[in-house]
Scaffold this active site. Structure first.
Site, PDB file in Angstrom:
ATOM      1  N   CYS A 172       0.868  -1.177   0.000  1.00  0.00           N
ATOM      2  CA  CYS A 172       0.000   0.000   0.000  1.00  0.00           C
ATOM      3  C   CYS A 172       0.902   1.224   0.000  1.00  0.00           C
ATOM      4  O   CYS A 172       1.582   1.507   0.993  1.00  0.00           O
ATOM      5  CB  CYS A 172      -0.919   0.021   1.216  1.00  0.00           C
ATOM      6  SG  CYS A 172      -1.896   1.553   1.329  1.00  0.00           S
ATOM      7  N   MET A 189      -4.559   4.927  -5.490  1.00  0.00           N
ATOM      8  CA  MET A 189      -3.659   4.154  -4.651  1.00  0.00           C
ATOM      9  C   MET A 189      -2.224   4.629  -4.913  1.00  0.00           C
ATOM     10  O   MET A 189      -1.851   4.900  -6.053  1.00  0.00           O
ATOM     11  CB  MET A 189      -3.766   2.673  -4.963  1.00  0.00           C
ATOM     12  CG  MET A 189      -5.189   2.123  -4.859  1.00  0.00           C
ATOM     13  SD  MET A 189      -6.225   2.475  -6.310  1.00  0.00           S
ATOM     14  CE  MET A 189      -5.620   1.223  -7.432  1.00  0.00           C
TER      15      MET A 189
END
Length: 396
Positions: free
Chosen positions: A104, A316
């Protein structure tokens, strides 16, 4: 039934970039969850509140979106010249599944502040004021991230005037360097097929051109126009259309097969976090989800990406790395949407606003390589203390 007290586990709830997650020190986890396996996954699922057929996470710490259903485990680094190891788990909302296949990028910005705050770095090497350099080993994908964490009076500085579209309030800026972000481990190269543009056969869509890239996170890029989109869509236009979401999943599955990430279509369901699917278009004026006007003259292209089966509310961080890398290579669909030519940085419009990301790519012996990608995020501790899960969660 005899009463058993809940387990209490030290934890910190943090925002990193446009994501939120529950952070743990490895040593604070129950012994059975200190190593990969069913016990660890069961614990993180219960912490988040999954699986939840109501998709609300009412009985857990998750936020019922891909951006807020995340867990992070930090430990002293086992690697030379690194400070901490960072392990990331993307927790499924509606199924009993934790995906460990990727990173992430947004929560990467919170790793350095967490490690410093929890005393995991040598205090004598931290500046009282200025920026602390934290070398992070991203254990999921085996890559190095360097975080430049602002310090003030010997503590992590969280207040600041850095504004990040998709985050309501300004905070201190945390520059991040993703070193050698191409994921050669899966597919063998930054462009796993050896092509800058491939043609995929996608059920329901037919033959679709795509740029398949392993950088930051495996990502499938397509032209917005080729899938009936403008590139300026906001979440309701995509997430409220089950038929369109099914087509995106078919596209993701076709890309995963071509990239060698899965062996048959059925495996896609067990690999929800990767690859990502994104669609791009030339720059255009549009209104962000907040109502903020985004001018075509201020961005290089439009980009939208899906995460865990839904359109992301912003972008993201790892997909932003993939996008910047693809934009830096002439001939990709991302470069085409940005106007073509070589570049070392790109500004793109996403549902919440715009974002600038840099990438340094070059050809070596006929193969494209990226040495590093650069972007700035921010992070903040939201809550710290103990998270509780029912006794018996780990199967004891």
């Amino acid at each position: 039934m005899p009463q058993r007290p809940q387990l209490r586990i030290l934890a910190t709830y943090m925002r990193g970039g446009t994501s939120k997650g529950v952070f743990f020190r490895l040593a604070d986890l129950p012994e059975a969850a200190r190593q990969p396996g069913a016990a660890r996954d069961a614990l993180l699922l219960r912490v988040i509140g999954s699986p939840d057929p109501y998709a609300k996470h009412t009985d857990g710490m998750g936020g019922a979106t891909s951006s807020t259903s995340k867990c992070v485990i930090i430990s002293p680094s086992s690697r030379p010249d690194h400070d901490v190891d960072y392990l990331y788990g993307q927790v499924s909302i509606d199924s009993a599944f934790v995906d460990w296949s990727g990173n992430c990028g947004n929560l990467s910005s919170a790793v350095g502040p967490f490690a410093i705050t929890k005393g995991m770095l040598d205090a004598s090497k931290l500046p009282r004021d200025g920026r602390a350099t934290v070398r992070i080993w991203q254990a999921n994908i085996g890559k190095t991230i360097i975080a430049h964490v602002p310090m003030a009076d010997g503590e992590v500085q969280e207040d600041g005037d850095f504004e990040l579209d998709g985050v309501t309030f300004p905070s201190a800026e945390i520059p991040l360097e993703f070193l050698d972000p191409a994921d050669e481990g899966e597919g063998g190269a930054m462009f796993p097929t050896g092509q800058l543009v491939d043609t995929l056969e996608v059920p329901g869509l037919g033959r679709i051109e795509a740029t398949l890239i392993n950088a930051g996170i495996p990502t499938v890029f397509v032209r917005a126009a080729d899938i009936g989109c403008s590139g300026s869509e906001l979440q309701p236009a995509i997430n409220g259309d089950p038929a369109r979401l099914a087509l995106f999943e078919a596209l993701r599955t076709a890309g995963a097969l071509r990239m060698g990430l899965i062996r048959d279509p059925a495996e896609a369901a067990t690999r929800q976090h990767t690859p990502k699917v994104a669609f791009v278009a030339p720059s255009a004026d549009y209104l962000a989800s907040s109502g903020k006007p985004i001018a075509a003259a201020d961005i290089d292209l439009l980009a939208r990406a899906l995460s865990m089966g839904k359109l992301h509310h912003a972008m993201m961080g790892t997909a932003a790395v993939a996008l910047a890398t693809a934009a830096s290579v002439p001939g990709t669909l991302v470069s085409e949407a940005a106007g073509g030519g070589a570049r070392t940085a790109v500004t793109f419009g996403h549902p919440s606003g715009s974002m600038r990301v840099g990438a340094e790519a070059e050809q070596v012996n006929g193969q494209w390589q990226v040495r590093r990608a650069l972007m700035s995020r921010s992070a903040r501790i939201l809550m710290e203390g103990s998270v509780r899960v029912p006794a018996g969660t780990l199967g004891d």
